[in-house]
Design a protein around this motif. Structure first.
Motif, mmCIF file in Angstrom:
data_model
loop_
_atom_site.group_PDB
_atom_site.id
_atom_site.type_symbol
_atom_site.label_atom_id
_atom_site.label_comp_id
_atom_site.label_asym_id
_atom_site.label_seq_id
_atom_site.Cartn_x
_atom_site.Cartn_y
_atom_site.Cartn_z
ATOM 1 N N VAL A 90 7.430 -4.947 -24.760
ATOM 2 C CA VAL A 90 6.956 -4.073 -23.753
ATOM 3 C C VAL A 90 5.798 -4.650 -22.524
ATOM 4 C CG1 VAL A 90 5.724 -1.841 -23.040
ATOM 5 C CG2 VAL A 90 7.151 -2.070 -25.092
ATOM 6 N N ARG A 91 5.296 -5.797 -23.007
ATOM 7 C CA ARG A 91 4.299 -6.352 -22.208
ATOM 8 C C ARG A 91 4.785 -7.202 -21.042
ATOM 9 N NH1 ARG A 91 1.372 -6.927 -27.274
ATOM 10 N NH2 ARG A 91 0.104 -4.910 -27.230
ATOM 11 N N PRO A 92 6.071 -7.748 -20.975
ATOM 12 C CA PRO A 92 6.764 -8.457 -20.118
ATOM 13 C C PRO A 92 7.145 -7.601 -18.882
ATOM 14 C CG PRO A 92 7.477 -9.418 -22.082
ATOM 15 C CD PRO A 92 6.644 -8.234 -22.395
ATOM 16 N N LEU A 93 7.292 -6.360 -19.334
ATOM 17 C CA LEU A 93 8.051 -5.191 -18.354
ATOM 18 C C LEU A 93 6.845 -4.802 -17.502
ATOM 19 C CD1 LEU A 93 10.252 -2.998 -20.625
ATOM 20 C CD2 LEU A 93 10.903 -4.677 -19.039
ATOM 21 N N PHE A 94 5.505 -4.798 -18.218
ATOM 22 C CA PHE A 94 4.251 -4.366 -17.494
ATOM 23 C C PHE A 94 3.896 -5.598 -16.655
ATOM 24 C CE2 PHE A 94 3.820 -0.868 -20.326
ATOM 25 C CZ PHE A 94 3.000 0.004 -19.808
ATOM 26 N N GLU A 95 4.194 -6.916 -16.863
ATOM 27 C CA GLU A 95 3.837 -7.836 -16.174
ATOM 28 C C GLU A 95 4.692 -8.008 -15.004
ATOM 29 O OE1 GLU A 95 3.830 -11.058 -18.933
ATOM 30 O OE2 GLU A 95 2.249 -10.224 -20.122
ATOM 31 N N ALA A 96 5.867 -7.694 -15.125
ATOM 32 C CA ALA A 96 7.161 -7.922 -14.090
ATOM 33 C C ALA A 96 6.675 -7.018 -12.780
ATOM 34 C CB ALA A 96 8.504 -7.713 -14.542
ATOM 35 N N ARG A 97 5.883 -6.101 -13.213
ATOM 36 C CA ARG A 97 5.286 -5.005 -12.037
ATOM 37 C C ARG A 97 4.353 -5.655 -11.383
ATOM 38 N NH1 ARG A 97 7.425 -0.530 -11.309
ATOM 39 N NH2 ARG A 97 5.767 0.154 -9.972
ATOM 40 N N GLY A 98 3.628 -6.984 -11.668
ATOM 41 C CA GLY A 98 2.483 -7.638 -10.922
ATOM 42 C C GLY A 98 1.329 -7.525 -11.550
ATOM 43 N N GLU A 99 0.387 -8.160 -10.986
ATOM 44 C CA GLU A 99 -0.965 -8.189 -11.331
ATOM 45 C C GLU A 99 -1.931 -7.026 -10.472
ATOM 46 O OE1 GLU A 99 -2.972 -9.476 -13.585
ATOM 47 O OE2 GLU A 99 -1.066 -10.642 -14.502
ATOM 48 N N LEU A 100 -2.471 -6.100 -11.018
ATOM 49 C CA LEU A 100 -3.136 -4.969 -10.255
ATOM 50 C C LEU A 100 -3.958 -5.543 -9.176
ATOM 51 C CD1 LEU A 100 -3.990 -2.429 -12.697
ATOM 52 C CD2 LEU A 100 -2.150 -2.282 -11.270
ATOM 53 N N PHE A 101 -4.698 -6.759 -9.613
ATOM 54 C CA PHE A 101 -5.774 -7.280 -8.708
ATOM 55 C C PHE A 101 -5.315 -8.091 -7.416
ATOM 56 C CE2 PHE A 101 -7.965 -6.616 -12.626
ATOM 57 C CZ PHE A 101 -9.034 -5.725 -12.260
ATOM 58 N N ASP A 102 -3.944 -8.293 -7.615
ATOM 59 C CA ASP A 102 -3.095 -8.973 -6.360
ATOM 60 C C ASP A 102 -2.761 -7.930 -5.257
ATOM 61 O OD1 ASP A 102 -3.495 -11.412 -7.706
ATOM 62 O OD2 ASP A 102 -1.345 -11.519 -8.432
#
Length: 179
Positions: A90-102
C-alpha cells in the motif's frame, strides 16, 4: 497518474483485511478490543496495531504497570505493525501521491485529509463486512484510524464505531461527551 482516493481505500482495505485475518487466526481465543490503522503526520501508508485483553494483561505485567497505562496505546502493543507484509504494498500508492511537505499548505491539508479518509473508508468497509464482530460482539471492539499527536483522531473513532463500543474508551481516554 497518482492513485485516486477510491484506489487508496481499496488497497488499504485489502491489506488491512489480510493483516487482521492473520492476527485473528494466529491468536485464536484472544479477545481483541482495539484495532487501529496508524499513520504519521506525513500521512504515509498505514500500519496496523491492535490490543487484546490477554495481550494487555501480559504486557502490563511484563512492564510492571497498570493495564490502563497501556490500554489505548497503539505503540505499546505487541501487535504494533502487525501484518506488515500485507500493508507494505500500500505504501508506494501513498508515495505516488507525492510528499505533503512539497505542497502548499492548503493542498497539503487537503491531501492529508484524503489519505485519512481512504484509511477510514477501508476500516468502515471491514466493519460492514463483520470483521470486528456483529451485534453485541461488535460492541466490544473500538476501531480507529489515528495520527499520533494530531487532531481528528477522536472524531474518526466516533464515526467508525457504534456508541455502545465507546463507553470505556470515552471514560479511559478522557474523551468529552460533546466530541
Amino acid at each position: 497518474m497518482p492513485p485516486t482516493e477510491a484506489e487508496l481505500a481499496d488497497a488499504v482495505h485489502r491489506g488491512a483485511r489480510a493483516a487482521l485475518l492473520d492476527l485473528f487466526r494466529e491468536h485464536p481465543g484472544e479477545r481483541f478490543y482495539y484495532c487501529t490503522l496508524v499513520t504519521s503526520g506525513e500521512a504515509y501508508g498505514p500500519a496496523l496495531s491492535a490490543w487484546s485483553v490477554e495481550a494487555l494483561a501480559a504486557e502490563a505485567a511484563r512492564q510492571g504497570c497498570a493495564p490502563i497505562d497501556l490500554k489505548w496505546s497503539y505503540a505499546d502493543s505487541p501487535f504494533c505493525c502487525y501484518g506488515e507484509r500485507h500493508l507494505e504494498p500500500v505504501r508506494p500508492l501513498f508515495e505516488a501521491r507525492g510528499e505533503l511537505f512539497d505542497l502548499p499548505d492548503d493542498e497539503a491539508d487537503a491531501e492529508f485529509d484524503l489519505r485519512l479518509r481512504a484509511m477510514e473508508t477501508a476500516m468502515a468497509r471491514l466493519d460492514a463486512e463483520g470483521l470486528f464482530g456483529t451485534g453485541a460482539d461488535r460492541h466490544s471492539v473500538v476501531v480507529a484510524v489515528e495520527v499520533p499527536s494530531e487532531a481528528g483522531n477522536d472524531e474518526r473513532v466516533l464515526r467508525l464505531n457504534p456508541p455502545q463500543a465507546l463507553t470505556e474508551w470515552r471514560e479511559e481516554a478522557a474523551v468529552p461527551e460533546d466530541v
